[in-house]
Scaffold this active site. Sequence first.
Site: not given
Ligand code: IPM
Ligand code: MG
Length: 367
Positions: A142, A197, A229, A253, A257
């Site tokens: 990042y 990884k 993975d 990240d 999700d």
């Molecule tokens: C998160 C989001 C952010 C990230 C984006 C909006 C930059 O996806 O907070 O998970 O990738 O960290």
């Molecule tokens: Mg995210």
Amino acid sequence: MNILNIAVLSGDGIGPEIIEQAVNVLQSVQEKYSINFDFKFADIGGVAYKNHGHPLPQTTIDIAQNAQAILFGAVGDWKYDNLERHLRPEQAILGLRKHFELFANFRPAKLYSELAHTSTLKPEIVENLDILIIRELNGDVYFGQPRGMRIAPDGLFAGSEEGFDTMRYSKPEVERIAHIAFQAAQKRNKKLCSVDKANVLETSQLWRNVMIEISSQYPDVELSHMYVDNAAMQLVKAPKAFDVIVTGNLFGDILSDQASMLCGSIGMLASASINKNGFGLYEPSHGSAPDIAGKNIANPLATILSAAMMLRFSFGLPHIADDIEQAIQKTLEQGLRTSDIYSKLTNEKLVGTQEIGQRVIENLYNL
Ligand code: IPM
Ligand code: MG
């Protein structure tokens, strides 16, 4: 009486309406528990670009700097998708994370039992799920330099356009997130799974070495390692086998999700991003959802839960955080659902953003 200063950055899309509900809850906390909050509002993201020409204006940084915690909504709108990268709304959140050195990101994935059937996984796989993902938030690909676009200087496609980023982690960066993760595991079921990884990446090899080294300071915590993975697979196969997961910025990240879906909806997931002084930014794990903005249908519970995390982590008020969580629990027991967690069962009532927020407040008063 002590005044607790909160910078409120609502942002774009559904940001303002979900933040409104969280602020309403905090206002009712003021009355019920005789606490004084001072809310300072500032623009962030696309709306800040529109009003000030930058997604993270200096005035917003100053307001955040003078606060004891940041309550953050969400940023991003397709209106701004064609801006140069450094002006895009997402740069605001990345900029805040960097500016305040918010390196430790807590993303709990806890399933409320009332929502077990709304998960896309079988209820028995996710029932009573309660895991914590700790994502390193200041390093990795990042932020790693160098990065950019250029004409490839070498390789099979030398002379062609290429984009490049750099994945890097230094030892102190891994050490500090390791300590945070081991200490979090100590307060829970004492199981820490480090995700990397290491079979492919040098950064991951260092990450793993450091985790092992630091583990000797936490003999009561059982450390395991998993390739990312496989972790993605295990998260849907047997998520309850995890307690605390610690991982880097990019893997965190993605996995966070993924974990959100185990809990029925990403609309239920709170998060906290903390620096070494305990200063924190609190935001729902979901994005700005511009497609449903302004329609009073977004789920504000992740934002309200994030406000509860703020009371717990930044203000040392865990009993009030517990009460807010209980008020949410009760709201779900009473059958209120926003559309993302509504499944048409007979005891469920489809309600809007404001109505569910209002019920949380009523339940908080009546605890
Ligand atoms: C998160 C989001 C952010 C990230 C984006 C909006 C930059 O996806 O907070 O998970 O990738 O960290
Ligand atoms: Mg995210």
